[in-house]
Design an enzyme around this catalytic site. Sequence first.
Site, PDB file in Angstrom:
ATOM      1  N   GLU A   1     -11.124  -0.116  -3.809  1.00  0.00           N
ATOM      2  CA  GLU A   1     -10.410   0.519  -2.694  1.00  0.00           C
ATOM      3  C   GLU A   1      -9.150   1.198  -3.212  1.00  0.00           C
ATOM      4  O   GLU A   1      -8.854   1.158  -4.411  1.00  0.00           O
ATOM      5  CB  GLU A   1     -10.028  -0.530  -1.641  1.00  0.00           C
ATOM      6  CG  GLU A   1      -9.060  -1.570  -2.147  1.00  0.00           C
ATOM      7  CD  GLU A   1      -8.789  -2.671  -1.129  1.00  0.00           C
ATOM      8  OE1 GLU A   1      -9.577  -2.837  -0.170  1.00  0.00           O
ATOM      9  OE2 GLU A   1      -7.763  -3.368  -1.282  1.00  0.00           O
TER      10      GLU A   1
ATOM     11  N   ASP B   1       0.837  -1.215   0.000  1.00  0.00           N
ATOM     12  CA  ASP B   1       0.000   0.000   0.000  1.00  0.00           C
ATOM     13  C   ASP B   1       0.867   1.259   0.000  1.00  0.00           C
ATOM     14  O   ASP B   1       0.498   2.270   0.607  1.00  0.00           O
ATOM     15  CB  ASP B   1      -0.908   0.036   1.236  1.00  0.00           C
ATOM     16  CG  ASP B   1      -1.610  -1.297   1.488  1.00  0.00           C
ATOM     17  OD1 ASP B   1      -1.761  -1.671   2.679  1.00  0.00           O
ATOM     18  OD2 ASP B   1      -1.964  -1.964   0.521  1.00  0.00           O
TER      19      ASP B   1
HETATM   20  O1  AHR Z   1      -2.989  -3.819   3.314  1.00  0.00           O
HETATM   21  C1  AHR Z   1      -4.082  -3.675   4.195  1.00  0.00           C
HETATM   22  C2  AHR Z   1      -5.343  -3.401   3.418  1.00  0.00           C
HETATM   23  O2  AHR Z   1      -5.466  -4.431   2.430  1.00  0.00           O
HETATM   24  C3  AHR Z   1      -5.320  -2.091   2.656  1.00  0.00           C
HETATM   25  O3  AHR Z   1      -5.829  -1.011   3.383  1.00  0.00           O
HETATM   26  C4  AHR Z   1      -6.206  -2.414   1.474  1.00  0.00           C
HETATM   27  O4  AHR Z   1      -5.972  -1.567   0.367  1.00  0.00           O
HETATM   28  C5  AHR Z   1      -5.827  -3.864   1.167  1.00  0.00           C
HETATM   29  O5  AHR Z   1      -6.898  -4.561   0.656  1.00  0.00           O
END
Ligand code: AHR
Length: 480
Positions: free
Chosen positions: A227, A48
Amino acid sequence: MLPLDRRFFLAGAAGSLVAAKASAAGLRATDAAAAPVPVNPLVKQRADAQVFRHADGYYYLTGSVPEYDRLVLRRSRTLAGLATAEERVLWRHQASGPMSGFLWAPELHLFDDKWVMYFAAGPSGGGEDVFRIRTYAVVCDGPDPMTGSWSVLGKFESPFDGFNLDSTIFMHRGVRYFCWAEREPGIETNSNLYLAPMKTPLTLAAKAARLTVPTLDWEVRGFKVAEAPAVLARNGRLFLTYSASATDDRYCLGMLTARDDADIMDAKSWTKSPQPVFVSSDVTKVYGPGHNSFTVDEQGRDVLVYHGRDYKAIEGDPLFDPNRHTRVQRIYYREDGTPDFGIPVGNGLVPDRFSPADAPKQFVRHDGDRVLVGAGDIPSSQFRGVASMAGSGAVTLVPIDAPERVLFAAPDGSVRLAQPQRDRQFVLRSSFVREAVDRDTVRFVLAGRPGMVLSHADGGLRLVARPKRGAAPNTLFRVS
Ligand code: AHR
């Protein structure tokens, strides 16, 4: 029989010693002070990742750590330097309460001269309660985020007070926008994307707009997910990338596009790409590429930052597989100004593309073992320089989508891809020194034969005698 060593190499290519040393270190001779070329994976086990180049000239990197228990930050004068930069822990999850469990996907933003780090967090009560994830922020007490003290600023007041995460902030036409992922009551998905102008660091100035709900087949594999939004404003448009599906090899990037003069709070202003714009690659062995951010390299070229694993099969819950490494690669644009992210370029030096100076809109590419110059897809025109056995400074040129081949100049002057051989002649005929002509232009000199260079010829490449005088644009290659 001359040995393949520095003595042999220097006797033959003395004029390229500077290029030799610079090239071996991943630098271009005229840019010996230039930044080193990043090597993927750039930072191991940082998922991320948010990377941005701040006005202070530093690159900053933050991201999720495998333990999900702390917020970290590193900075470097160069993009490549993030790999070895000191990492500071800014804040750790609390002993109990709503921020005592997972800490996910931090992002650092300067909000009215205050450094604010946003992140998603949940409680540590165990069971499903750990996924009672909400968005929070911590704030720095001073101007330097690496040395200041950080404390809790508060919780984001989201519209549904539901599962929400992966917030990002961008400025557009003088307005600061908050974009995030949230689960909305009545919509059977894990998360959708929302957008709203901001009033304060944790409150919105208007009703949020729902920009996209995961409905396409590539968005709902494993989980129905939209997301990790990230925004790139280029060529009169906003390109909003997001991540979709489960976080295993099915994870991929989608993209929404809006004109930059549109009402971006109207969901109808955004057009969703029908296909994912960045997916796993068995060729380059990068899986689950996603949760991206955007930055620029030291030459101002757009860079895609994302995470990806270098294996496909995962044991157990992907969320707890630690090897989503931070990766970077350059972004290229189509004639219509839209970004073409190509494929994940794989482990090793970030590759380049080469355009002959006498055909600036064309690229050196391959079709099978044929080496051509022309248009074509991005992966077939991306070549990675790999240090050659021919001695310091020489590299072999390896196509990222055919990593088992190298560029080879045959005795008759023809140039093609070939299976590497340890034979001395083969090594020398597949080793080149990138002789820097200027910041963005190189000449490829055959290792040990400074009088022989690569040239654009007949829709492909040939090995020719170095031109005695003049620039000979067909022997110059612009690097992009
Ligand atoms: O890495 C943790 C979470 O997993 C992140 O916030 C999201 O983007 C992913 O799916």
